[in-house]
Design a protein around this motif. Structure first.
Motif, short mmCIF file in Angstrom:
data_model
loop_
_atom_site.label_atom_id
_atom_site.label_comp_id
_atom_site.label_asym_id
_atom_site.label_seq_id
_atom_site.Cartn_x
_atom_site.Cartn_y
_atom_site.Cartn_z
N LYS A 2 0.84 -1.19 0.00
CA LYS A 2 0.00 0.00 0.00
C LYS A 2 0.88 1.24 0.00
CE LYS A 2 -4.18 -1.67 2.23
NZ LYS A 2 -5.10 -1.48 3.36
N ILE A 3 0.59 2.18 -0.89
CA ILE A 3 1.43 3.36 -0.99
C ILE A 3 0.73 4.63 -0.56
CG2 ILE A 3 3.02 2.49 -2.71
CD1 ILE A 3 1.35 3.75 -4.86
N GLY A 4 -0.57 4.64 -0.53
CA GLY A 4 -1.30 5.81 -0.06
C GLY A 4 -0.94 7.07 -0.83
N LEU A 5 -0.61 8.14 -0.09
CA LEU A 5 -0.29 9.42 -0.72
C LEU A 5 1.17 9.52 -1.14
CD1 LEU A 5 -2.29 11.76 1.65
CD2 LEU A 5 -2.94 10.99 -0.61
N THR A 6 2.00 8.56 -0.75
CA THR A 6 3.42 8.64 -1.05
C THR A 6 3.79 7.90 -2.33
OG1 THR A 6 3.92 6.69 0.26
CG2 THR A 6 4.02 8.81 1.39
#
Length: 110
Positions: A57-61
């Motif tokens: 999971k990378i989300g906002l990055t």
């Protein structure tokens, strides 16, 4: 002659290393009705909240590469995810556009 010894073998010569030159595969058509092979279709990333390589999971990055996939901070560099984008051709084209050839006149007009 039966019972005779076989002829002596020639002396062993040291093996010389042979070098093979790798040649790129050509896409020449053998006959006029043949078609060149088509490149395989690329997969499309539907879940852009996960890294394309490790599925983390990378989300906002998340980082979007020029190959149009999203990656985590560990795989964001082209060397880390074996990027298939042709950077050399793109940079050569950009340099050619930014630096046009300037050709002077052979004779100066009076």
């Amino acid at each position: 002659v039966p019972g005779a010894a076989p002829p002596p073998s020639p002396p062993a010569t040291p093996a010389t290393p042979t070098t093979e030159i790798a040649t790129p595969a050509t896409t020449a058509l053998v006959c006029g009705s043949c078609e060149p092979p088509t490149p395989p279709e690329r997969k499309v990333q539907t879940n852009t909240s996960r890294c394309w390589t490790c599925n983390k999971k990378i989300g906002l990055t998340g980082f979007k590469c020029k190959c149009e996939y999203f990656y985590c901070p560990k795989h964001r560099y082209p060397e880390a995810h074996s990027c298939d984008f042709d950077y050399k051709t793109k940079e050569r084209n950009d340099l050619a556009k930014a630096n046009p050839k300037i050709i002077a006149d052979r004779m100066q007009k009076i």
